[in-house]
Design a protein around this motif. Structure first.
Motif, PDB file in Angstrom:
ATOM      1  N   VAL A   1       0.862  -1.177   0.000  1.00 18.43           N
ATOM      2  CA  VAL A   1       0.000   0.000   0.000  1.00 18.43           C
ATOM      3  C   VAL A   1       0.898   1.226   0.000  1.00 18.43           C
ATOM      4  O   VAL A   1       1.869   1.290   0.746  1.00 18.43           O
ATOM      5  N   GLY A   2       0.562   2.169  -0.864  1.00 17.85           N
ATOM      6  CA  GLY A   2       1.332   3.406  -0.922  1.00 17.85           C
ATOM      7  C   GLY A   2       0.416   4.603  -1.027  1.00 17.85           C
ATOM      8  O   GLY A   2      -0.582   4.582  -1.749  1.00 17.85           O
ATOM      9  N   LEU A   3       0.747   5.653  -0.292  1.00 21.94           N
ATOM     10  CA  LEU A   3      -0.046   6.870  -0.313  1.00 21.94           C
ATOM     11  C   LEU A   3       0.213   7.629  -1.607  1.00 21.94           C
ATOM     12  O   LEU A   3       1.363   7.837  -1.994  1.00 21.94           O
ATOM     13  N   HIS A   4      -0.849   8.016  -2.285  1.00 23.52           N
ATOM     14  CA  HIS A   4      -0.745   8.736  -3.551  1.00 23.52           C
ATOM     15  C   HIS A   4      -1.040  10.225  -3.382  1.00 23.52           C
ATOM     16  O   HIS A   4      -0.290  11.075  -3.846  1.00 23.52           O
ATOM     17  N   ARG A   5      -2.152  10.554  -2.696  1.00 26.81           N
ATOM     18  CA  ARG A   5      -2.556  11.951  -2.566  1.00 26.81           C
ATOM     19  C   ARG A   5      -3.506  12.113  -1.389  1.00 26.81           C
ATOM     20  O   ARG A   5      -4.318  11.235  -1.106  1.00 26.81           O
ATOM     21  N   VAL A   6      -3.413  13.266  -0.723  1.00 30.42           N
ATOM     22  CA  VAL A   6      -4.372  13.675   0.295  1.00 30.42           C
ATOM     23  C   VAL A   6      -4.803  15.088  -0.085  1.00 30.42           C
ATOM     24  O   VAL A   6      -3.957  15.929  -0.403  1.00 30.42           O
ATOM     25  N   GLY A   7      -6.105  15.340  -0.099  1.00 32.65           N
ATOM     26  CA  GLY A   7      -6.576  16.654  -0.506  1.00 32.65           C
ATOM     27  C   GLY A   7      -7.836  17.055   0.224  1.00 32.65           C
ATOM     28  O   GLY A   7      -8.515  16.232   0.836  1.00 32.65           O
ATOM     29  N   VAL A   8      -8.124  18.352   0.141  1.00 30.52           N
ATOM     30  CA  VAL A   8      -9.346  18.897   0.718  1.00 30.52           C
ATOM     31  C   VAL A   8      -9.938  19.859  -0.296  1.00 30.52           C
ATOM     32  O   VAL A   8      -9.205  20.584  -0.978  1.00 30.52           O
ATOM     33  N   CYS A   9     -11.261  19.817  -0.443  1.00 28.95           N
ATOM     34  CA  CYS A   9     -11.914  20.768  -1.332  1.00 28.95           C
ATOM     35  C   CYS A   9     -13.391  20.891  -0.951  1.00 28.95           C
ATOM     36  O   CYS A   9     -13.963  19.987  -0.349  1.00 28.95           O
ATOM     37  N   PRO A  10     -13.989  22.047  -1.294  1.00 30.50           N
ATOM     38  CA  PRO A  10     -15.423  22.207  -1.030  1.00 30.50           C
ATOM     39  C   PRO A  10     -16.226  21.132  -1.768  1.00 30.50           C
ATOM     40  O   PRO A  10     -15.814  20.661  -2.832  1.00 30.50           O
ATOM     41  N   GLU A  11     -17.353  20.734  -1.205  1.00 30.84           N
ATOM     42  CA  GLU A  11     -18.199  19.728  -1.858  1.00 30.84           C
ATOM     43  C   GLU A  11     -18.581  20.140  -3.274  1.00 30.84           C
ATOM     44  O   GLU A  11     -18.626  19.307  -4.155  1.00 30.84           O
ATOM     45  N   ASP A  12     -18.855  21.423  -3.476  1.00 33.61           N
ATOM     46  CA  ASP A  12     -19.275  21.900  -4.795  1.00 33.61           C
ATOM     47  C   ASP A  12     -18.224  22.815  -5.398  1.00 33.61           C
ATOM     48  O   ASP A  12     -18.534  23.893  -5.897  1.00 33.61           O
ATOM     49  N   GLY A  13     -16.969  22.405  -5.359  1.00 31.63           N
ATOM     50  CA  GLY A  13     -15.919  23.252  -5.901  1.00 31.63           C
ATOM     51  C   GLY A  13     -14.637  22.487  -6.123  1.00 31.63           C
ATOM     52  O   GLY A  13     -14.614  21.264  -6.097  1.00 31.63           O
ATOM     53  N   SER A  14     -13.564  23.241  -6.309  1.00 27.92           N
ATOM     54  CA  SER A  14     -12.258  22.630  -6.546  1.00 27.92           C
ATOM     55  C   SER A  14     -11.342  22.935  -5.364  1.00 27.92           C
ATOM     56  O   SER A  14     -11.665  23.747  -4.489  1.00 27.92           O
ATOM     57  N   SER A  15     -10.182  22.309  -5.354  1.00 26.78           N
ATOM     58  CA  SER A  15      -9.240  22.506  -4.262  1.00 26.78           C
ATOM     59  C   SER A  15      -8.705  23.934  -4.222  1.00 26.78           C
ATOM     60  O   SER A  15      -8.136  24.358  -3.225  1.00 26.78           O
ATOM     61  N   ALA A  16      -8.898  24.702  -5.293  1.00 31.26           N
ATOM     62  CA  ALA A  16      -8.459  26.101  -5.317  1.00 31.26           C
ATOM     63  C   ALA A  16      -9.465  27.030  -4.633  1.00 31.26           C
ATOM     64  O   ALA A  16      -9.124  28.163  -4.300  1.00 31.26           O
ATOM     65  N   ASP A  17     -10.690  26.567  -4.420  1.00 32.89           N
ATOM     66  CA  ASP A  17     -11.727  27.390  -3.804  1.00 32.89           C
ATOM     67  C   ASP A  17     -11.536  27.448  -2.285  1.00 32.89           C
ATOM     68  O   ASP A  17     -11.167  26.449  -1.664  1.00 32.89           O
ATOM     69  N   PRO A  18     -11.812  28.605  -1.676  1.00 35.24           N
ATOM     70  CA  PRO A  18     -11.655  28.714  -0.223  1.00 35.24           C
ATOM     71  C   PRO A  18     -12.743  27.930   0.521  1.00 35.24           C
ATOM     72  O   PRO A  18     -13.830  27.707   0.000  1.00 35.24           O
ATOM     73  N   ILE A  19     -12.404  27.529   1.725  1.00 30.97           N
ATOM     74  CA  ILE A  19     -13.352  26.852   2.609  1.00 30.97           C
ATOM     75  C   ILE A  19     -13.644  27.801   3.757  1.00 30.97           C
ATOM     76  O   ILE A  19     -12.727  28.278   4.423  1.00 30.97           O
ATOM     77  N   THR A  20     -14.922  28.100   3.964  1.00 27.29           N
ATOM     78  CA  THR A  20     -15.324  28.941   5.095  1.00 27.29           C
ATOM     79  C   THR A  20     -16.010  28.055   6.130  1.00 27.29           C
ATOM     80  O   THR A  20     -16.252  26.864   5.886  1.00 27.29           O
ATOM     81  N   ILE A  21     -16.370  28.662   7.245  1.00 34.21           N
ATOM     82  CA  ILE A  21     -17.051  27.897   8.294  1.00 34.21           C
ATOM     83  C   ILE A  21     -18.378  27.324   7.820  1.00 34.21           C
ATOM     84  O   ILE A  21     -18.857  26.335   8.358  1.00 34.21           O
ATOM     85  N   HIS A  22     -18.976  27.904   6.778  1.00 35.07           N
ATOM     86  CA  HIS A  22     -20.265  27.436   6.266  1.00 35.07           C
ATOM     87  C   HIS A  22     -20.124  26.406   5.142  1.00 35.07           C
ATOM     88  O   HIS A  22     -21.115  25.818   4.724  1.00 35.07           O
ATOM     89  N   THR A  23     -18.920  26.198   4.643  1.00 32.90           N
ATOM     90  CA  THR A  23     -18.704  25.355   3.468  1.00 32.90           C
ATOM     91  C   THR A  23     -18.674  23.874   3.823  1.00 32.90           C
ATOM     92  O   THR A  23     -17.822  23.437   4.601  1.00 32.90           O
ATOM     93  N   PRO A  24     -19.564  23.068   3.251  1.00 35.63           N
ATOM     94  CA  PRO A  24     -19.387  21.616   3.363  1.00 35.63           C
ATOM     95  C   PRO A  24     -18.164  21.240   2.518  1.00 35.63           C
ATOM     96  O   PRO A  24     -18.017  21.722   1.397  1.00 35.63           O
ATOM     97  N   PHE A  25     -17.300  20.414   3.067  1.00 37.17           N
ATOM     98  CA  PHE A  25     -16.097  20.038   2.316  1.00 37.17           C
ATOM     99  C   PHE A  25     -15.804  18.565   2.479  1.00 37.17           C
ATOM    100  O   PHE A  25     -16.401  17.876   3.307  1.00 37.17           O
ATOM    101  N   ARG A  26     -14.895  18.086   1.649  1.00 38.46           N
ATOM    102  CA  ARG A  26     -14.523  16.676   1.707  1.00 38.46           C
ATOM    103  C   ARG A  26     -13.010  16.555   1.821  1.00 38.46           C
ATOM    104  O   ARG A  26     -12.266  17.378   1.299  1.00 38.46           O
TER     105      ARG A  26
END
Length: 151
Positions: free
Chosen positions: A1-26
């Motif tokens: 098993v090897g780690l490839h990527r870890v990321g965070v982004c808004p549910e309805d956006g891209s990783s370049a979009d900001p996350i605020t306290i109201h933003t659902p994210f993954r």
């Protein structure tokens, strides 16, 4: 098993979009599995900027994978975080990937990201840092029980 990527982004956006306290994210974890006999699971701890553990969570056993090994190839496991849960500030993900219930990948700083405040009307007249590790938007209600003033 090897780690490839870890990321965070808004549910309805891209990783370049900001996350605020109201933003659902993954939070996304991508990893390679080369062992056709291994049972894999992912867990992580979410730490705030004061290194306080906000929560620790593990991926549940999915019905399709519960009784059989993980498929060989590149896999993605995603955790969905609702909006209005975490406070603003800097966060760190401490990642664990387990193979047959044994941790084989431990990354204490797998991901660091920022959640921005959202200056909206629910702050009332408050302009400082909102205290607490989490900042949930919980339902409240106020009802009039008696009309007028009774003595």
């Amino acid at each position: 098993v090897g780690l490839h990527r870890v990321g965070v982004c808004p549910e309805d956006g891209s990783s370049a979009d900001p996350i605020t306290i109201h933003t659902p994210f993954r939070i996304e974890f991508e990893y390679w599995n080369t062992d056709p006999t291994s049972h894999l699971s992912v867990s992580f701890g979410l730490y705030n900027e004061h290194d306080v553990l906000v929560f620790d969570i593990a991926s549940p056993f999915e019905p399709d994978w519960r009784e059989k090994p993980a498929p060989v190839g590149l896999l993605r496991t995603v955790c969905h975080i609702p909006g209005d849960l975490v406070n603003d500030g800097l966060y760190r993900i401490s990642l664990f990937i387990l193979q047959d219930q044994v941790p084989i990948i431990c990354e204490p700083e797998a991901l660091i990201f920022h959640v921005h405040d959202s200056p909206t009307i629910e702050r009332g007249g408050w302009y400082g840092k909102w205290p607490g590790a989490i900042r949930p938007m919980l339902p409240w209600e106020t009802n009039q029980l008696v009309q007028g003033i009774e003595h």
